[in-house]
Motif scaffolding. Sequence first.
Motif, mmCIF file in Angstrom:
data_model
loop_
_atom_site.group_PDB
_atom_site.id
_atom_site.type_symbol
_atom_site.label_atom_id
_atom_site.label_comp_id
_atom_site.label_asym_id
_atom_site.label_seq_id
_atom_site.Cartn_x
_atom_site.Cartn_y
_atom_site.Cartn_z
ATOM 1 N N ASP A 146 40.492 44.787 39.395
ATOM 2 C CA ASP A 146 40.833 45.793 40.405
ATOM 3 C C ASP A 146 39.583 46.437 41.010
ATOM 4 O OD1 ASP A 146 40.782 46.739 37.615
ATOM 5 O OD2 ASP A 146 40.900 48.721 38.528
ATOM 6 N N GLU A 156 43.756 47.781 43.564
ATOM 7 C CA GLU A 156 44.703 48.134 42.505
ATOM 8 C C GLU A 156 45.646 46.993 42.152
ATOM 9 O OE1 GLU A 156 45.003 50.862 40.576
ATOM 10 O OE2 GLU A 156 43.098 51.538 41.418
ATOM 11 N N TRP A 157 46.041 46.206 43.170
ATOM 12 C CA TRP A 157 47.007 45.140 42.908
ATOM 13 C C TRP A 157 46.472 44.105 41.918
ATOM 14 C CZ3 TRP A 157 45.812 40.053 43.706
ATOM 15 C CH2 TRP A 157 44.681 39.792 44.462
ATOM 16 N N ALA A 158 45.131 44.003 41.804
ATOM 17 C CA ALA A 158 44.517 42.957 40.980
ATOM 18 C C ALA A 158 44.539 43.276 39.494
ATOM 19 C CB ALA A 158 43.081 42.715 41.440
ATOM 20 N N LYS A 159 45.058 44.451 39.100
ATOM 21 C CA LYS A 159 45.142 44.750 37.664
ATOM 22 C C LYS A 159 45.999 43.726 36.930
ATOM 23 C CE LYS A 159 44.306 49.758 37.706
ATOM 24 N NZ LYS A 159 44.858 51.082 37.428
#
Length: 231
Positions: free
Chosen positions: A162, A167-170
């Motif tokens: 992320d 944030e979406w990559a968490k």
Amino acid sequence: MSDYKELTKQGLWKNNPGLVQLLGLCPLLAVTATLTNALGLGLATMLVLIGSNILVSLVRDFVPKEIRIPVFVMIIAALVTTVQLLINAYAYGLYLSLGIFLPLIVTNCVIIGRAEAFASRNSVAKSAFDGLMMGLGFTLVLSVLGAAREILGQGTLFYGADQLLGEWAKSLTIHIWQVNTSFLLAMLPPGAFIGMGLLIALKNAIDQYLATKQPKVEQEAPTRARITKVN
């Protein structure tokens, strides 16, 4: 087309900056504790490498040879500052993780080496492609080393994605196995040295294997000329 094919081979394998030229090893060994950090630094270095090669190729006919190195360094420093500000604005977590090694891209021998050895002697298109291939080869070495160290050290892959992608990559973080205590040797610089040595040894082994598969060219026996009489 053959020139671009050769540039691809040189950048990705034959003359890879990390495995063959052994340039820019300080950041390569320092920030590859995780795949995210390695990928972030690799992409930043690649952008600077492409931009510097293009600009150096554009001004190569207008810069006297006596001051070419200071001019090249100024170009690289301006590009590094731009990339640093962009990462600070859009990926602040990665900016904090990379720390001092981000502005130190200015002193990366890979960039000044390609500017001097290639971009100052070739066209803009070839210089841009050379920067892309050399940067991609450097990024691949960083990523492989970062992935290996992260898996061995903390049992994850793409931890902290992320910081680079938002944030979406968490959800991209993969837990390969549960680690109660981090494997410090893999996370510290000595582990990076060992991993780098293993990668270089693997490349040399592959090169030797491929060399044995090449068809042997039989050399013709030299013909002997016999002189029996001189007029």
